[in-house]
Design a protein around this motif. Structure first.
Motif, PDB file in Angstrom:
ATOM      1  N   PRO A 176       0.844  -1.200   0.000  1.00 44.97           N
ATOM      2  CA  PRO A 176       0.000   0.000   0.000  1.00 44.97           C
ATOM      3  C   PRO A 176       0.879   1.251   0.000  1.00 44.97           C
ATOM      4  N   HIS A 177       0.468   2.270  -0.748  1.00 38.79           N
ATOM      5  CA  HIS A 177       1.228   3.516  -0.783  1.00 38.79           C
ATOM      6  C   HIS A 177       0.313   4.676  -1.161  1.00 38.79           C
ATOM      7  N   LEU A 178       0.669   5.846  -0.645  1.00 37.35           N
ATOM      8  CA  LEU A 178      -0.118   7.046  -0.885  1.00 37.35           C
ATOM      9  C   LEU A 178       0.816   8.238  -1.066  1.00 37.35           C
ATOM     10  N   PRO A 179       0.994   8.725  -2.307  1.00 40.26           N
ATOM     11  CA  PRO A 179       1.766   9.948  -2.508  1.00 40.26           C
ATOM     12  C   PRO A 179       0.839  11.167  -2.427  1.00 40.26           C
ATOM     13  N   VAL A 180       1.288  12.205  -1.726  1.00 41.10           N
ATOM     14  CA  VAL A 180       0.500  13.436  -1.600  1.00 41.10           C
ATOM     15  C   VAL A 180       1.432  14.622  -1.816  1.00 41.10           C
ATOM     16  N   ASN A 181       1.042  15.517  -2.705  1.00 39.16           N
ATOM     17  CA  ASN A 181       1.830  16.720  -2.944  1.00 39.16           C
ATOM     18  C   ASN A 181       1.577  17.699  -1.803  1.00 39.16           C
ATOM     19  N   THR A 182       2.552  17.840  -0.916  1.00 34.68           N
ATOM     20  CA  THR A 182       2.436  18.767   0.206  1.00 34.68           C
ATOM     21  C   THR A 182       3.413  19.927   0.061  1.00 34.68           C
ATOM     22  N   GLY A 183       4.031  20.033  -1.123  1.00 30.99           N
ATOM     23  CA  GLY A 183       4.995  21.108  -1.358  1.00 30.99           C
ATOM     24  C   GLY A 183       4.314  22.428  -1.657  1.00 30.99           C
ATOM     25  N   ASP A 184       5.123  23.385  -2.119  1.00 33.74           N
ATOM     26  CA  ASP A 184       4.591  24.710  -2.422  1.00 33.74           C
ATOM     27  C   ASP A 184       4.458  24.959  -3.923  1.00 33.74           C
ATOM     28  N   GLN A 185       4.560  23.883  -4.713  1.00 34.22           N
ATOM     29  CA  GLN A 185       4.369  23.978  -6.162  1.00 34.22           C
ATOM     30  C   GLN A 185       3.855  22.648  -6.685  1.00 34.22           C
ATOM     31  N   ASP A 186       3.402  22.645  -7.927  1.00 39.74           N
ATOM     32  CA  ASP A 186       2.993  21.388  -8.529  1.00 39.74           C
ATOM     33  C   ASP A 186       4.186  20.440  -8.556  1.00 39.74           C
ATOM     34  N   MET A 187       3.926  19.160  -8.397  1.00 39.33           N
ATOM     35  CA  MET A 187       4.961  18.140  -8.437  1.00 39.33           C
ATOM     36  C   MET A 187       4.808  17.371  -9.738  1.00 39.33           C
ATOM     37  N   VAL A 188       5.931  17.051 -10.366  1.00 39.20           N
ATOM     38  CA  VAL A 188       5.932  16.249 -11.583  1.00 39.20           C
ATOM     39  C   VAL A 188       6.849  15.063 -11.347  1.00 39.20           C
ATOM     40  N   CYS A 189       6.335  13.865 -11.652  1.00 39.39           N
ATOM     41  CA  CYS A 189       7.166  12.678 -11.478  1.00 39.39           C
ATOM     42  C   CYS A 189       6.983  11.718 -12.644  1.00 39.39           C
ATOM     43  N   LEU A 190       7.971  10.887 -12.823  1.00 41.65           N
ATOM     44  CA  LEU A 190       7.922   9.813 -13.788  1.00 41.65           C
ATOM     45  C   LEU A 190       7.574   8.548 -13.020  1.00 41.65           C
ATOM     46  N   VAL A 191       6.523   7.846 -13.445  1.00 45.20           N
ATOM     47  CA  VAL A 191       6.076   6.638 -12.758  1.00 45.20           C
ATOM     48  C   VAL A 191       6.297   5.451 -13.684  1.00 45.20           C
ATOM     49  N   ALA A 192       6.932   4.415 -13.168  1.00 50.10           N
ATOM     50  CA  ALA A 192       7.124   3.181 -13.927  1.00 50.10           C
ATOM     51  C   ALA A 192       6.504   2.043 -13.131  1.00 50.10           C
ATOM     52  N   ARG A 193       5.747   1.198 -13.837  1.00 48.28           N
ATOM     53  CA  ARG A 193       5.067   0.076 -13.198  1.00 48.28           C
ATOM     54  C   ARG A 193       5.353  -1.199 -13.968  1.00 48.28           C
ATOM     55  N   THR A 194       5.391  -2.319 -13.276  1.00 44.49           N
ATOM     56  CA  THR A 194       5.610  -3.597 -13.941  1.00 44.49           C
ATOM     57  C   THR A 194       4.312  -4.252 -14.372  1.00 44.49           C
ATOM     58  N   ASP A 195       3.181  -3.630 -14.094  1.00 42.85           N
ATOM     59  CA  ASP A 195       1.874  -4.183 -14.430  1.00 42.85           C
ATOM     60  C   ASP A 195       1.426  -3.674 -15.797  1.00 42.85           C
ATOM     61  N   PRO A 196       1.294  -4.551 -16.805  1.00 40.48           N
ATOM     62  CA  PRO A 196       0.896  -4.078 -18.127  1.00 40.48           C
ATOM     63  C   PRO A 196      -0.535  -3.533 -18.174  1.00 40.48           C
ATOM     64  N   ASP A 197      -1.373  -3.898 -17.225  1.00 41.42           N
ATOM     65  CA  ASP A 197      -2.746  -3.411 -17.190  1.00 41.42           C
ATOM     66  C   ASP A 197      -2.888  -2.130 -16.386  1.00 41.42           C
ATOM     67  N   GLU A 198      -1.805  -1.658 -15.828  1.00 37.94           N
ATOM     68  CA  GLU A 198      -1.714  -0.463 -15.013  1.00 37.94           C
ATOM     69  C   GLU A 198      -2.869  -0.311 -14.031  1.00 37.94           C
ATOM     70  N   GLN A 199      -3.835   0.565 -14.305  1.00 36.41           N
ATOM     71  CA  GLN A 199      -4.869   0.888 -13.324  1.00 36.41           C
ATOM     72  C   GLN A 199      -5.810  -0.265 -13.017  1.00 36.41           C
ATOM     73  N   GLU A 200      -5.930  -1.236 -13.905  1.00 37.76           N
ATOM     74  CA  GLU A 200      -6.822  -2.363 -13.652  1.00 37.76           C
ATOM     75  C   GLU A 200      -6.371  -3.179 -12.445  1.00 37.76           C
ATOM     76  N   GLY A 201      -5.079  -3.106 -12.102  1.00 37.36           N
ATOM     77  CA  GLY A 201      -4.566  -3.855 -10.961  1.00 37.36           C
ATOM     78  C   GLY A 201      -4.591  -3.096  -9.652  1.00 37.36           C
ATOM     79  N   VAL A 202      -5.015  -1.836  -9.680  1.00 38.09           N
ATOM     80  CA  VAL A 202      -5.026  -1.026  -8.463  1.00 38.09           C
ATOM     81  C   VAL A 202      -6.289  -1.305  -7.666  1.00 38.09           C
ATOM     82  N   ARG A 203      -6.110  -1.520  -6.378  1.00 33.15           N
ATOM     83  CA  ARG A 203      -7.231  -1.753  -5.465  1.00 33.15           C
ATOM     84  C   ARG A 203      -7.220  -0.628  -4.440  1.00 33.15           C
TER      85      ARG A 203
END
Length: 106
Positions: free
Chosen positions: A59-86
């Motif tokens: 389980p994980h929860l990222p939250v932008n608590t900084g003073d500007q927009d955050m931009v990140c590169l996300v890499a996942r090993t799941d080819p179905d991406e969001q279909e595997g998120v619970r």
């Protein structure tokens, strides 16, 4: 993946293990706090240039608590991406600390 101020990232939304998928976040700009692990008991603050690896089924929860927009590169090993998120409920101790979180729609 951009995350506006105060936004919970859409990849994780409310705390979620991505079933069987490992996830990596590389922070390109801004700042993000990530709660992760059982009960979201572990916590780290990431800034531009930082990287975090989230093991499969963690389980994980990222939250932008900084003073500007955050931009990140996300890499996942799941080819179905969001279909595997619970989606899971946010622990009450963390909800009382963060307040209601808008979940990114992008």
């Amino acid at each position: 993946m951009p995350a506006p101020l105060g936004d919970a990232g859409r990849v994780s939304g409310p705390p979620s293990p991505a079933r069987g998928a490992r996830v990596g976040h590389f922070i390109q700009s801004g700042q993000v706090e990530v709660w992760h692990g059982e009960g979201l008991a572990e916590h780290v603050i990431l800034r531009a240039g930082d990287y975090i690896h989230i093991p499969a089924d963690t389980p994980h929860l990222p939250v932008n608590t900084g003073d500007q927009d955050m931009v990140c590169l996300v890499a996942r090993t799941d080819p179905d991406e969001q279909e595997g998120v619970r989606l899971l409920d946010l622990p009450s101790w963390l909800e009382s600390r963060l307040g209601p979180l808008p979940v990114g729609a992008g």
